[in-house]
Design a protein around this motif. Structure first.
Motif, mmCIF file in Angstrom:
data_model
loop_
_atom_site.group_PDB
_atom_site.id
_atom_site.type_symbol
_atom_site.label_atom_id
_atom_site.label_comp_id
_atom_site.label_asym_id
_atom_site.label_seq_id
_atom_site.Cartn_x
_atom_site.Cartn_y
_atom_site.Cartn_z
ATOM 1 N N PHE A 178 0.724 -1.256 0.228
ATOM 2 C CA PHE A 178 -0.245 0.019 0.144
ATOM 3 C C PHE A 178 0.995 1.261 0.150
ATOM 4 C CE2 PHE A 178 -2.466 3.378 2.053
ATOM 5 C CZ PHE A 178 -3.789 3.372 1.314
ATOM 6 N N VAL A 179 1.794 1.121 0.844
ATOM 7 C CA VAL A 179 2.667 2.499 1.054
ATOM 8 C C VAL A 179 3.605 2.707 -0.149
ATOM 9 C CG1 VAL A 179 4.471 3.511 2.511
ATOM 10 C CG2 VAL A 179 2.492 2.677 3.582
ATOM 11 N N LEU A 180 4.028 1.393 -0.647
ATOM 12 C CA LEU A 180 5.088 1.682 -1.736
ATOM 13 C C LEU A 180 4.274 2.014 -3.051
ATOM 14 C CD1 LEU A 180 7.465 -1.365 -1.364
ATOM 15 C CD2 LEU A 180 7.953 1.062 -1.247
ATOM 16 N N TRP A 181 3.120 1.615 -3.221
ATOM 17 C CA TRP A 181 2.236 2.074 -4.480
ATOM 18 C C TRP A 181 2.185 3.531 -4.237
ATOM 19 C CZ3 TRP A 181 0.955 -0.239 -8.952
ATOM 20 C CH2 TRP A 181 -0.140 0.714 -9.596
ATOM 21 N N LEU A 182 1.852 3.935 -3.226
ATOM 22 C CA LEU A 182 1.516 5.507 -3.293
ATOM 23 C C LEU A 182 2.778 6.296 -3.306
ATOM 24 C CD1 LEU A 182 -1.180 5.681 -0.181
ATOM 25 C CD2 LEU A 182 -1.454 5.608 -2.880
ATOM 26 N N LEU A 183 3.883 5.745 -2.668
ATOM 27 C CA LEU A 183 5.152 6.341 -2.923
ATOM 28 C C LEU A 183 5.509 6.478 -4.179
ATOM 29 C CD1 LEU A 183 7.089 5.272 0.466
ATOM 30 C CD2 LEU A 183 6.314 7.377 -0.122
ATOM 31 N N LEU A 184 5.492 5.450 -5.098
ATOM 32 C CA LEU A 184 6.127 5.249 -6.292
ATOM 33 C C LEU A 184 5.290 6.276 -7.425
ATOM 34 C CD1 LEU A 184 6.773 1.466 -6.602
ATOM 35 C CD2 LEU A 184 8.494 3.323 -6.657
ATOM 36 N N ASN A 185 4.050 6.234 -7.120
ATOM 37 C CA ASN A 185 3.115 7.253 -7.896
ATOM 38 C C ASN A 185 3.219 8.486 -7.475
ATOM 39 O OD1 ASN A 185 1.903 5.603 -9.713
ATOM 40 N ND2 ASN A 185 1.393 4.264 -8.180
ATOM 41 N N LEU A 186 3.695 9.151 -6.252
ATOM 42 C CA LEU A 186 3.968 10.166 -5.791
ATOM 43 C C LEU A 186 2.557 11.019 -5.846
ATOM 44 C CD1 LEU A 186 7.219 11.477 -7.359
ATOM 45 C CD2 LEU A 186 6.832 10.718 -5.022
ATOM 46 N N SER A 187 1.298 10.225 -5.301
ATOM 47 C CA SER A 187 0.278 10.680 -5.232
ATOM 48 C C SER A 187 -0.807 10.152 -4.363
ATOM 49 C CB SER A 187 -0.366 10.540 -6.923
ATOM 50 O OG SER A 187 -1.744 10.971 -6.651
ATOM 51 N N VAL A 188 -1.517 10.848 -3.793
ATOM 52 C CA VAL A 188 -2.512 10.291 -2.840
ATOM 53 C C VAL A 188 -3.777 10.504 -3.357
ATOM 54 C CG1 VAL A 188 -0.968 10.188 -0.633
ATOM 55 C CG2 VAL A 188 -2.261 12.083 -1.259
ATOM 56 N N SER A 189 -4.059 10.535 -4.464
ATOM 57 C CA SER A 189 -5.384 10.762 -5.375
ATOM 58 C C SER A 189 -6.480 9.584 -5.037
ATOM 59 C CB SER A 189 -5.272 10.966 -6.650
ATOM 60 O OG SER A 189 -4.853 9.695 -7.316
ATOM 61 N N PRO A 190 -7.492 9.642 -4.953
ATOM 62 C CA PRO A 190 -8.502 8.713 -4.717
ATOM 63 C C PRO A 190 -8.101 7.609 -5.479
ATOM 64 C CG PRO A 190 -9.801 10.691 -4.860
ATOM 65 C CD PRO A 190 -8.247 11.103 -5.058
ATOM 66 N N GLY A 191 -7.951 7.693 -6.862
ATOM 67 C CA GLY A 191 -7.806 6.509 -7.577
ATOM 68 C C GLY A 191 -6.610 5.916 -7.385
ATOM 69 N N ASN A 192 -5.424 6.416 -6.927
ATOM 70 C CA ASN A 192 -4.286 5.667 -6.497
ATOM 71 C C ASN A 192 -4.319 5.036 -5.237
ATOM 72 O OD1 ASN A 192 -2.117 5.868 -8.460
ATOM 73 N ND2 ASN A 192 -1.781 8.177 -7.855
ATOM 74 N N ILE A 193 -5.192 5.464 -3.991
ATOM 75 C CA ILE A 193 -5.389 4.989 -2.614
ATOM 76 C C ILE A 193 -6.149 3.772 -3.049
ATOM 77 C CG2 ILE A 193 -6.714 5.364 -0.786
ATOM 78 C CD1 ILE A 193 -5.894 8.320 -0.600
ATOM 79 N N LEU A 194 -7.369 3.795 -3.979
ATOM 80 C CA LEU A 194 -8.248 2.661 -4.316
ATOM 81 C C LEU A 194 -7.316 1.638 -5.054
ATOM 82 C CD1 LEU A 194 -10.939 1.468 -4.522
ATOM 83 C CD2 LEU A 194 -11.271 2.366 -6.435
ATOM 84 N N LEU A 195 -6.346 1.851 -5.958
ATOM 85 C CA LEU A 195 -5.568 1.180 -6.495
ATOM 86 C C LEU A 195 -4.408 0.390 -5.460
ATOM 87 C CD1 LEU A 195 -4.447 2.594 -10.008
ATOM 88 C CD2 LEU A 195 -5.836 0.471 -9.586
ATOM 89 N N ALA A 196 -3.981 1.260 -4.704
ATOM 90 C CA ALA A 196 -3.124 0.654 -3.591
ATOM 91 C C ALA A 196 -3.759 -0.307 -2.524
ATOM 92 C CB ALA A 196 -2.391 1.828 -2.799
ATOM 93 N N ALA A 197 -5.055 0.045 -2.172
ATOM 94 C CA ALA A 197 -5.774 -0.805 -1.466
ATOM 95 C C ALA A 197 -6.064 -2.040 -2.182
ATOM 96 C CB ALA A 197 -7.069 -0.113 -0.903
ATOM 97 N N GLY A 198 -6.284 -2.076 -3.455
ATOM 98 C CA GLY A 198 -6.424 -3.342 -4.090
ATOM 99 C C GLY A 198 -5.433 -4.351 -4.297
ATOM 100 N N LEU A 199 -4.376 -3.395 -4.492
ATOM 101 C CA LEU A 199 -2.905 -4.183 -4.577
ATOM 102 C C LEU A 199 -2.611 -4.844 -3.258
ATOM 103 C CD1 LEU A 199 -0.528 -4.871 -6.511
ATOM 104 C CD2 LEU A 199 0.574 -2.828 -5.462
ATOM 105 N N ALA A 200 -2.715 -4.271 -2.019
ATOM 106 C CA ALA A 200 -2.356 -4.498 -0.859
ATOM 107 C C ALA A 200 -3.359 -5.833 -0.327
ATOM 108 C CB ALA A 200 -2.785 -3.435 0.048
ATOM 109 N N LEU A 201 -4.719 -5.765 -0.975
ATOM 110 C CA LEU A 201 -5.605 -6.857 -0.547
ATOM 111 C C LEU A 201 -5.246 -8.115 -1.480
ATOM 112 C CD1 LEU A 201 -7.961 -7.760 1.266
ATOM 113 C CD2 LEU A 201 -9.315 -6.873 -0.643
ATOM 114 N N PHE A 202 -5.381 -7.739 -2.719
ATOM 115 C CA PHE A 202 -5.214 -9.183 -3.565
ATOM 116 C C PHE A 202 -3.971 -9.723 -3.663
ATOM 117 C CE2 PHE A 202 -9.141 -7.029 -4.655
ATOM 118 C CZ PHE A 202 -10.139 -7.999 -4.214
#
Length: 162
Positions: A15-39
Motif C-alpha cells: 500500500f505504502v510503496l504504491w503511493l510512494l512510487l506514484n507520488l500521489s494520494v489521489s482517490p484513484g491511487n488510494i483505491l489501486l493501492a488498497a486493491g494491490l495490498a488486499l489481492f
C-alpha cells in the motif's frame, strides 16, 4: 482476519510503496493501492514458503552489523587485490565448506550474505545441504577461511533459525 490478510506487513508495505512510487494520494491511487495490498498477498499466498521463526532477534542485529563491517572490509580488500594485480595475482579458489545449518531460511540468508560480501560467490549447495561450494577471490589460508565463515556466518544463523 488472517485469511483476508495472510501477510499484513506485506499488505501495508505494498500500500505504502504504491503511493510512494506514484507520488500521489489521489482517490484513484488510494483505491489501486488498497486493491494491490488486499489481492496480491491473497493470490501469492500459495507461493510463500513456510514462515520463519526467529529464535534470537538480538543475534540478528549482531549478524547484520557484522555483515555490514565485512562488506566494507571486503570491498577494500578486493579493490586492493585488483589494483595490485600486476605485482601479485590473487589466489582464487573454490572452497568446500561443510555445513551444519540445514534450515531453509538460514540457508537462504547465508546465500544472501555470500552474495553481498565482495570476494565470495555461492557456487553450489550439495543436494543433502551438507556442503557448500564457495568461490573466494583471494584465498590465503583455506582452513582459516572455513573456520571464519562457520564462526561468523553459519553459527549465528543456526542460533537465529534452529
Amino acid at each position: 482476519m488472517s485469511r483476508l490478510f495472510p501477510a499484513p506487513l506485506l499488505s501495508v508495505a505494498l500500500f505504502v510503496l504504491w503511493l510512494l512510487l506514484n507520488l500521489s494520494v489521489s482517490p484513484g491511487n488510494i483505491l489501486l493501492a488498497a486493491g494491490l495490498a488486499l489481492f496480491a498477498p491473497l493470490l501469492l499466498a500459495p507461493l510463500r514458503p513456510q514462515h520463519a521463526h526467529v529464535k534470537r532477534p538480538w543475534v540478528v542485529l549482531k549478524l547484520v552489523a557484522r555483515v555490514g563491517i565485512d562488506v566494507v572490509l571486503s570491498n577494500v580488500q578486493v579493490a586492493a587485490g585488483v589494483l595490485r594485480m600486476g605485482s601479485r595475482a590473487p589466489h582464487s579458489a573454490f572452497v568446500h565448506i561443510p555445513l551444519e545449518l540445514r534450515e531453509a531460511h538460514g540457508l537462504a540468508a547465508l546465500s544472501m550474505i555470500t552474495t553481498v560480501v565482495p570476494g565470495t560467490v555461492w557456487s553450489e549447495l550439495a543436494l543433502d545441504r551438507s556442503v557448500l561450494l564457495l568461490h573466494v577471490f583471494d584465498l590465503k589460508d583455506e582452513a582459516a577461511f572455513i573456520e571464519h565463515f562457520k564462526r561468523v556466518y553459519e553459527r549465528p544463523l543456526m542460533e537465529i533459525f534452529e
